[in-house]
Design a protein around this motif. Sequence first.
Motif, PDB file in Angstrom:
ATOM      1  N   GLN A 207       0.827  -1.206   0.000  1.00 31.72           N
ATOM      2  CA  GLN A 207       0.000   0.000   0.000  1.00 31.72           C
ATOM      3  C   GLN A 207       0.865   1.261   0.000  1.00 31.72           C
ATOM      4  N   LYS A 208       1.912   1.265   0.843  1.00 34.44           N
ATOM      5  CA  LYS A 208       2.813   2.417   0.876  1.00 34.44           C
ATOM      6  C   LYS A 208       3.464   2.651  -0.490  1.00 34.44           C
ATOM      7  N   THR A 209       3.886   1.564  -1.111  1.00 31.97           N
ATOM      8  CA  THR A 209       4.555   1.686  -2.406  1.00 31.97           C
ATOM      9  C   THR A 209       3.587   2.156  -3.476  1.00 31.97           C
ATOM     10  N   ARG A 210       2.366   1.612  -3.477  1.00 33.44           N
ATOM     11  CA  ARG A 210       1.364   2.052  -4.461  1.00 33.44           C
ATOM     12  C   ARG A 210       1.034   3.541  -4.288  1.00 33.44           C
ATOM     13  N   ASP A 211       0.979   3.989  -3.036  1.00 34.58           N
ATOM     14  CA  ASP A 211       0.675   5.407  -2.783  1.00 34.58           C
ATOM     15  C   ASP A 211       1.775   6.304  -3.344  1.00 34.58           C
ATOM     16  N   LEU A 212       3.026   5.880  -3.201  1.00 39.70           N
ATOM     17  CA  LEU A 212       4.131   6.683  -3.708  1.00 39.70           C
ATOM     18  C   LEU A 212       4.176   6.665  -5.227  1.00 39.70           C
ATOM     19  N   VAL A 213       3.849   5.517  -5.828  1.00 38.98           N
ATOM     20  CA  VAL A 213       3.767   5.456  -7.288  1.00 38.98           C
ATOM     21  C   VAL A 213       2.683   6.400  -7.786  1.00 38.98           C
ATOM     22  N   LYS A 214       1.536   6.381  -7.094  1.00 41.77           N
ATOM     23  CA  LYS A 214       0.437   7.281  -7.473  1.00 41.77           C
ATOM     24  C   LYS A 214       0.878   8.747  -7.381  1.00 41.77           C
ATOM     25  N   LYS A 215       1.657   9.060  -6.344  1.00 39.12           N
ATOM     26  CA  LYS A 215       2.161  10.432  -6.175  1.00 39.12           C
ATOM     27  C   LYS A 215       3.129  10.800  -7.298  1.00 39.12           C
ATOM     28  N   ALA A 216       3.851   9.803  -7.817  1.00 46.11           N
ATOM     29  CA  ALA A 216       4.856  10.058  -8.849  1.00 46.11           C
ATOM     30  C   ALA A 216       4.292  10.042 -10.265  1.00 46.11           C
ATOM     31  N   LEU A 217       3.025   9.657 -10.441  1.00 46.17           N
ATOM     32  CA  LEU A 217       2.461   9.604 -11.790  1.00 46.17           C
ATOM     33  C   LEU A 217       2.572  10.966 -12.461  1.00 46.17           C
ATOM     34  N   GLY A 218       3.043  10.942 -13.702  1.00 42.95           N
ATOM     35  CA  GLY A 218       3.296  12.184 -14.419  1.00 42.95           C
ATOM     36  C   GLY A 218       4.689  12.722 -14.201  1.00 42.95           C
ATOM     37  N   GLY A 219       5.473  12.020 -13.373  1.00 42.59           N
ATOM     38  CA  GLY A 219       6.823  12.469 -13.074  1.00 42.59           C
ATOM     39  C   GLY A 219       7.792  11.311 -12.923  1.00 42.59           C
ATOM     40  N   VAL A 220       8.782  11.500 -12.084  1.00 40.77           N
ATOM     41  CA  VAL A 220       9.849  10.518 -11.883  1.00 40.77           C
ATOM     42  C   VAL A 220       9.836  10.047 -10.435  1.00 40.77           C
ATOM     43  N   LEU A 221       9.873   8.725 -10.246  1.00 37.97           N
ATOM     44  CA  LEU A 221      10.025   8.143  -8.914  1.00 37.97           C
ATOM     45  C   LEU A 221      11.487   7.718  -8.777  1.00 37.97           C
ATOM     46  N   PHE A 222      12.202   8.370  -7.879  1.00 36.14           N
ATOM     47  CA  PHE A 222      13.632   8.158  -7.699  1.00 36.14           C
ATOM     48  C   PHE A 222      13.851   7.404  -6.395  1.00 36.14           C
ATOM     49  N   VAL A 223      14.330   6.163  -6.491  1.00 43.53           N
ATOM     50  CA  VAL A 223      14.553   5.323  -5.313  1.00 43.53           C
ATOM     51  C   VAL A 223      16.044   5.301  -5.024  1.00 43.53           C
ATOM     52  N   ASP A 224      16.461   6.018  -3.988  1.00 44.70           N
ATOM     53  CA  ASP A 224      17.876   6.056  -3.629  1.00 44.70           C
ATOM     54  C   ASP A 224      18.235   4.850  -2.773  1.00 44.70           C
ATOM     55  N   GLU A 225      19.464   4.379  -2.940  1.00 47.06           N
ATOM     56  CA  GLU A 225      19.934   3.175  -2.254  1.00 47.06           C
ATOM     57  C   GLU A 225      18.938   2.041  -2.434  1.00 47.06           C
ATOM     58  N   ALA A 226      18.545   1.815  -3.684  1.00 51.89           N
ATOM     59  CA  ALA A 226      17.503   0.829  -3.996  1.00 51.89           C
ATOM     60  C   ALA A 226      17.897  -0.578  -3.584  1.00 51.89           C
ATOM     61  N   TYR A 227      19.186  -0.866  -3.548  1.00 49.68           N
ATOM     62  CA  TYR A 227      19.646  -2.213  -3.188  1.00 49.68           C
ATOM     63  C   TYR A 227      19.231  -2.599  -1.773  1.00 49.68           C
ATOM     64  N   SER A 228      18.946  -1.602  -0.910  1.00 44.60           N
ATOM     65  CA  SER A 228      18.543  -1.909   0.465  1.00 44.60           C
ATOM     66  C   SER A 228      17.212  -2.654   0.519  1.00 44.60           C
TER      67      SER A 228
END
Length: 339
Positions: A151-172
Amino acid sequence: MNARAQGERDSAAAARPARQINVVLRSQDAAPAGAASSPEALAAGRGLPSTGPWAMWQQELERMVGLDNVKELVYEIYALLQIAQYRGDAGLHSQSHVYHMIFRGNPGTGKTTVARLLAKLFQSMGLLTKGHLVEVERADLVGEYIGHTAQKTRDLVKKALGGVLFVDEAYSLARGGEKDFGKEAIDTLVKAMEDHRNQFVLILAGYPLEIDMFMMTNPGLPSRFPIQMDFPDFTVDQLLQIAEGMARERDYVLLPQAVAKLKQNVLQEKEAAGHPFSNARYVRNMLERAIRNQAVRLLQQYPSASPSRQELVGIRPEDLKPLPAAGTPAGPAFGWGFN
């Protein structure tokens, strides 16, 4: 006859100019006399348009020191988008491309800054509707119980729609093993890439070795990120140029003796660091501390009078003191988002 034909072909190939985009950013002091230094002249020199979407943010890209390979790849993305528009205007089929990316690089090499610039470019070229950047890390994506992460991830994707979702230190996201909720975040992101195709761009960023290991945790990940950018560490000279640019933006000047001391500190830090060197972030923090030290020094020297303009501007070598071993906060400052 065959040998002569082969020789003619080799000569013709040698005569053809190689396809190469050279981006060399020099400080104003280092530029040769008569050299073109305006963004318009730089653009014209490489056949870039002086107006339109590229010109709107090209100046910001040009002022970034180094990163020639990144600048070349960014230009390729721009060229692809521009030609796609021309093909559409001509009634030709233009296949949509996937622009999800991997950014590899140590701290302070400009990953966040380039991601923000790409978001602006994509919006101005019509690929994205908003062109904003949503920067997140593991704590923003991973929840505390089953279902919470998705749910948290879907909410952030929804917030990023129309733009860029930048995941820093994604390997974590993959460090906790199979039972860790980070895997749920990865699966949700992969599904979102399919459900919201062409509605947002996902950029995964992190240290080179860790990102490569992370990509191997899921066989389907590498093929979903066709664009990969490597952000090399800055050289010492490039870091000094960055520091002088940061100071100039704030109406400060590093005196020659201060530049020499900063160079010495950078060399010592690069050699002594038991962790990845933080590049431009390190010199930014050094400059911030030097500005604080200068303020204290001036108040002590002029307790009842105003210092001269020259004193207010100059950063002396005694203002540059080594940073604490634990480092300092890494938030953006002075408009230089070197992350």
